[in-house]
Scaffold this motif. Structure first.
Motif, PDB file in Angstrom:
ATOM      1  N   SER A   1       0.833  -1.208   0.000  1.00  0.00           N
ATOM      2  CA  SER A   1       0.000   0.000   0.000  1.00  0.00           C
ATOM      3  C   SER A   1       0.868   1.260   0.000  1.00  0.00           C
ATOM      4  O   SER A   1       0.642   2.184  -0.789  1.00  0.00           O
TER       5      SER A   1
ATOM      6  N   MET B   1       1.315   4.016  -3.139  1.00  0.00           N
ATOM      7  CA  MET B   1       1.047   5.452  -3.014  1.00  0.00           C
ATOM      8  C   MET B   1       2.270   6.284  -3.401  1.00  0.00           C
ATOM      9  O   MET B   1       2.147   7.399  -3.913  1.00  0.00           O
TER      10      MET B   1
ATOM     11  N   SER C   1      -5.289   1.909  -0.801  1.00  0.00           N
ATOM     12  CA  SER C   1      -5.597   1.831   0.630  1.00  0.00           C
ATOM     13  C   SER C   1      -6.301   0.499   0.904  1.00  0.00           C
ATOM     14  O   SER C   1      -7.379   0.229   0.361  1.00  0.00           O
ATOM     15  N   THR C   2      -5.685  -0.327   1.753  1.00  0.00           N
ATOM     16  CA  THR C   2      -6.203  -1.688   1.942  1.00  0.00           C
ATOM     17  C   THR C   2      -7.650  -1.696   2.427  1.00  0.00           C
ATOM     18  O   THR C   2      -8.455  -2.504   1.971  1.00  0.00           O
TER      19      THR C   2
END
Length: 537
Positions: free
Chosen positions: A324, A328, A378-379
């Motif tokens: 994640s 990003m 975003s998990t």
């Protein structure tokens, strides 16, 4: 690298690469990178029309305008598979590097051709062979796995058409690797006198970074596809749990290539946009080194983010957090490019010809694609959005809104150099309005559908999803009409377009310092470079 800094002969010449040899055999056996680029264009455009047919069929089915569904479930899955496989492996991945890259890269470097002309022609025929093998699966034992060939379904439950499609993709991979190798060697060895690495155009930096990904990532896909074939034909237990295999292993292998493949699609597009922004702003590009090095940074990071496709596959929490964060981080070099393009336009003499409109369309659509990518990185949010139409919309905003917008802009920008004629600016503008409007009408509602919970790849859906699906289908036909107008504009330009000057846009890179269309050897005398590629001072 302005004309004052470049020793070349100018003016139109009767002798150019288009009439250097006559007859179809002279094209089929040509070693001229420019002709090979145009042959890639004709091939990719044909495949794009076929892939577009499947897309429109899918959208027409999902609109449910009639009482009866247009496609039965099996046919729907086959349409979905062929649309995805054609557009990803045969259109978007080879589109800009093999077509525009082949045409532009040697001329921008001041070279007579690529480093290995025969290998370049071989790459084209390997691509043709792979596409033909893959396309044969549409006739023999049609495939319904989706373009990702997920196991164990692709190995245990479906027809042998999977082998044909997989073998076609495997073969086309060699074309991708050989083209990347050719571009890297050409960039290092055949630059014009005075052209250091910090004087090469940003298009070259983008193609160079893409070539690194092609060489390093494509073999992983090739091995994976071979293993599918081995499991399906020999019964070797690699991915099928019934044979002692692990289907999650396939996902690791597949996405280790296929996420870098996203950047094989988008990095060359970013290179095109860098050229368009500076040419139509009449201003030296802001932050040349930052844009150049960000291309290399994106290529490097692309190998470290495949796990974000697998947040719901059962991987550990730690792995999810790491993937994640790294995903990003890709936003940093991407944002560097975007803000530098905006800074280049600031106080520039900006004009809005059709290629520039496509560049601005790219910036708008790719920004939406990038921002929604942060959501999917975003998990917590990905668990909700995974395998919904939100992912479909995100993917298309990046790939279609990004790559195909840049491809259209690049074609219209370099068209005068390719054919010595101008396209209709009005035709280009109408094409842009239809594609840009249709694209947002098609895919923005799909973000909403995904947030509402509509799963992707499903043959049917709940009644509350009907209105947004119908809006999406109307938009898809606008996109189709826009590309049709674009195709008509290009064909009209080839046969009826006004004669173009050598440098109709007033750009500064080397390809605009030779005649339009260029001679067979690109330059009558070898250019000498004494300044950067965007010196508008």
């Amino acid at each position: 690298m302005s004309s004052a800094h470049t020793k070349t002969e100018h003016g139109h010449t009767d002798h150019n690469y288009l009439n250097h040899g006559s007859g179809i055999w002279s094209w089929m056996t040509t070693l001229d990178h420019k002709r090979i680029g145009l042959m890639y264009f004709a091939t990719v455009a044909t495949l794009f029309l076929i892939g577009g047919f499947f897309a429109l069929g899918i959208r027409l089915h999902l609109a449910k305008f009639g009482a009866e569904p247009l496609l039965d479930p099996d046919t729907y899955n086959k349409f979905m598979t062929f649309h995805g496989a054609i557009m990803v492996f045969m259109v978007i991945i080879p589109g800009i590097p093999a077509f525009l890259g082949n045409f532009v890269l040697p001329i921008q470097l001041g070279a007579k051709d690529v480093a290995f002309p025969r290998l370049n022609l071989a790459s084209y025929y390997i691509f043709i062979a792979g596409a033909a093998i893959a396309a044969s699966s549409m006739i023999f034992n049609q495939v319904d796995t989706g373009w990702t060939f997920y196991t164990p379904y692709s190995t245990a439950k479906t027809s042998n058409g999977v082998i044909l499609l997989v073998l076609g993709a495997f073969t086309m991979g060699f074309s991708s690797i050989l083209t990347g190798l050719n571009f890297i060697v050409t960039t290092h060895k055949l630059r014009a006198p005075g052209m250091t690495m910090d004087r090469i155009p940003l298009m070259i930096w983008a193609l160079y970074s893409t070539s690194i990904i092609q060489i390093l990532a494509t073999p992983i896909l090739a091995i994976t596809l071979l293993l599918i074939g081995a499991e399906k034909t020999l019964g070797v237990g690699i991915f099928d749990p019934d044979l002692g295999g692990d289907p999650v292993l396939f996902q690791h292998f597949f996405w280790f290539y296929s996420h870098p493949a996203v950047y094989i699609m988008i990095l060359p597009a970013m290179g095109v946009i860098s050229e368009l922004i500076t040419a139509f702003s009449k201003k030296t590009i802001f932050g040349y080194r930052a844009i150049a090095y960000s291309s290399v940074a994106i290529a490097a990071v692309s190998f470290l983010v495949w796990g974000h496709h697998m947040f719901v596959s059962g991987q550990s929490t730690i792995a999810g957090i790491v993937f994640s964060i790294i995903t990003m981080f890709v936003g940093v070099p991407t944002a560097i490019k975007l803000f530098n393009w905006i800074s280049t336009m600031y106080r520039g003499t900006v004009t809005f010809e059709a290629p520039m409109l496509f560049a601005l369309g790219f910036m708008f659509l790719f920004t939406i694609g990038g921002l929604t990518g942060v959501f999917l990185a975003s998990t917590g949010m990905d668990v909700h959005f995974h395998d919904t139409y939100f992912v479909v919309a995100h993917f298309h905003y990046v790939m279609v809104g990004g790559t195909l917008m840049a491809l259209m802009g690049g074609i219209l920008y370099w068209f005068p150099k390719m054919f010595g004629r101008m396209t209709s600016d009005l035709g280009g503008r109408i094409s842009w309005v239809l594609i840009f409007t249709g694209f947002n009408v098609t895919f923005f509602p799909q973000f909403v559908l995904g947030a509402m919970g509509m799963p992707r790849r499903y043959f049917d859906y709940l009644p509350e999803y009907t209105n947004l699906n119908q809006i999406s289908t109307i938009g898809s036909w606008l996109i189709g009409l826009g590309f049709l107008v674009g195709l008509i504009t290009i064909i009209h330009g080839i046969f009826k377009g006004e004669k173009a000057s050598d440098n109709p846009w007033g750009a500064k890179t080397l390809e605009w310092q030779t005649s339009s269309p260029p001679p067979h050897e690109n330059f009558t005398t070898t250019p000498t470079v004494t300044a950067g590629p965007y010196d508008f001072r």
